[in-house]
Motif scaffolding. Structure first.
Motif, PDB file in Angstrom:
ATOM      1  N   ASP A   1      -5.840   9.538   7.252  1.00  0.00           N
ATOM      2  CA  ASP A   1      -4.760  10.526   7.216  1.00  0.00           C
ATOM      3  C   ASP A   1      -5.132  11.818   6.504  1.00  0.00           C
ATOM      4  OD1 ASP A   1      -2.895   9.094   8.768  1.00  0.00           O
ATOM      5  OD2 ASP A   1      -2.492   7.788   7.074  1.00  0.00           O
TER       6      ASP A   1
ATOM      7  N   TYR B   1       6.745   8.944  20.236  1.00  0.00           N
ATOM      8  CA  TYR B   1       5.939   8.826  19.011  1.00  0.00           C
ATOM      9  C   TYR B   1       5.998   7.453  18.343  1.00  0.00           C
ATOM     10  CZ  TYR B   1       5.578  13.862  19.459  1.00  0.00           C
ATOM     11  OH  TYR B   1       5.321  15.121  19.938  1.00  0.00           O
TER      12      TYR B   1
ATOM     13  N   ARG C   1       4.183  11.750  11.165  1.00  0.00           N
ATOM     14  CA  ARG C   1       3.221  10.878  10.489  1.00  0.00           C
ATOM     15  C   ARG C   1       3.363  10.981   8.966  1.00  0.00           C
ATOM     16  NH1 ARG C   1      -1.755   8.699  12.097  1.00  0.00           N
ATOM     17  NH2 ARG C   1      -1.497   9.803  14.049  1.00  0.00           N
TER      18      ARG C   1
ATOM     19  N   VAL D   1       2.648   5.084  18.232  1.00  0.00           N
ATOM     20  CA  VAL D   1       1.616   5.578  17.318  1.00  0.00           C
ATOM     21  C   VAL D   1       2.066   5.390  15.872  1.00  0.00           C
ATOM     22  CG1 VAL D   1       0.404   7.661  16.542  1.00  0.00           C
ATOM     23  CG2 VAL D   1       0.699   7.231  18.977  1.00  0.00           C
TER      24      VAL D   1
ATOM     25  N   MET E   1       1.705   1.903  14.568  1.00  0.00           N
ATOM     26  CA  MET E   1       0.339   1.606  14.132  1.00  0.00           C
ATOM     27  C   MET E   1       0.080   2.174  12.742  1.00  0.00           C
ATOM     28  SD  MET E   1      -0.637  -0.309  16.477  1.00  0.00           S
ATOM     29  CE  MET E   1      -2.256  -0.600  15.834  1.00  0.00           C
ATOM     30  N   VAL E   2       0.620   3.351  12.463  1.00  0.00           N
ATOM     31  CA  VAL E   2       0.494   3.935  11.123  1.00  0.00           C
ATOM     32  C   VAL E   2       1.126   2.994  10.108  1.00  0.00           C
ATOM     33  CG1 VAL E   2       1.263   5.829   9.615  1.00  0.00           C
ATOM     34  CG2 VAL E   2       0.370   6.343  11.902  1.00  0.00           C
TER      35      VAL E   2
ATOM     36  N   GLU F   1       3.800  15.384  15.870  1.00  0.00           N
ATOM     37  CA  GLU F   1       3.240  14.081  15.515  1.00  0.00           C
ATOM     38  C   GLU F   1       2.765  14.071  14.062  1.00  0.00           C
ATOM     39  OE1 GLU F   1      -0.444  11.121  16.672  1.00  0.00           O
ATOM     40  OE2 GLU F   1       0.354  12.431  18.232  1.00  0.00           O
TER      41      GLU F   1
END
Length: 182
Positions: free
Chosen positions: A143, A31, A78, A34, A37-38, A74
């Protein structure tokens, strides 16, 4: 038959709950890209985003017992990363108010986007938005937070959140006008 190096999510959670370093490493490797990038979408500075990413994963491992298995792993991670990014912005005293000078600077500095550009170019344009606009845009459009949630989290009114989003979209449309479909 699953590959030897691919642990299923339940096994990863159980391993992380036991502080198994191998499981933690696999979760991070699965994870981490990803989530990085968040973090970059909210923080804009690579080094700061990496620091917050690591802090976020420490929190993931520390709070693993609160993951119920409802929804995706995920998505749960996040949420933690977004909260860590917003906490960092709060420490840096990011102001979430309309920024006309930032708008003018954005329009001057970001090169025109051509129809041959891909998602990475569009994300670069989003990243160049004035900070308050970018954060509200990310929270709402990427989001999925409501204006009420955004207002509560950022300490602004719902109408201010809506206004920031409208201004962000207007700026993006100006820059992306040459991209087919925008």
């Amino acid at each position: 038959m699953k590959p030897k190096n691919k642990t299923n999510e339940d096994e990863l959670v159980q391993g992380c709950l036991k502080n198994n370093r191998k499981a933690q490493k696999e979760l991070y490797e699965r994870y981490g890209p990803v989530m990085k990038m968040v973090c970059l979408r909210y923080l804009h500075e690579k080094q700061l985003a990496e620091e917050v990413l690591n802090k976020g994963f420490f929190k993931v491992f520390d709070k693993m017992e609160t993951y119920t298995g409802e929804g995706s792993m995920e998505g749960w991670i996040r949420k933690i990363m977004v909260n860590e990014c917003l906490n960092e912005n709060q420490k840096r005293k990011v102001i979430y108010e309309p920024d006309e000078a930032g708008e003018r600077n954005f329009l001057r500095q970001v090169p025109e986007v051509e129809s041959t550009h891909d998602v990475s170019h569009i994300m670069a344009v989003i990243a160049a938005l004035p900070e308050g606009y970018r954060i509200v845009f990310n929270l709402c459009e990427i989001d999925g937070y409501s204006h009420k949630e955004i207002g509560e989290r950022l300490g602004i009114s719902e109408s201010s959140s809506r206004s920031q989003l409208t201004r962000a979209k207007k700026l993006l449309r100006q820059k992306l006008k040459d991209v087919e479909g925008f």
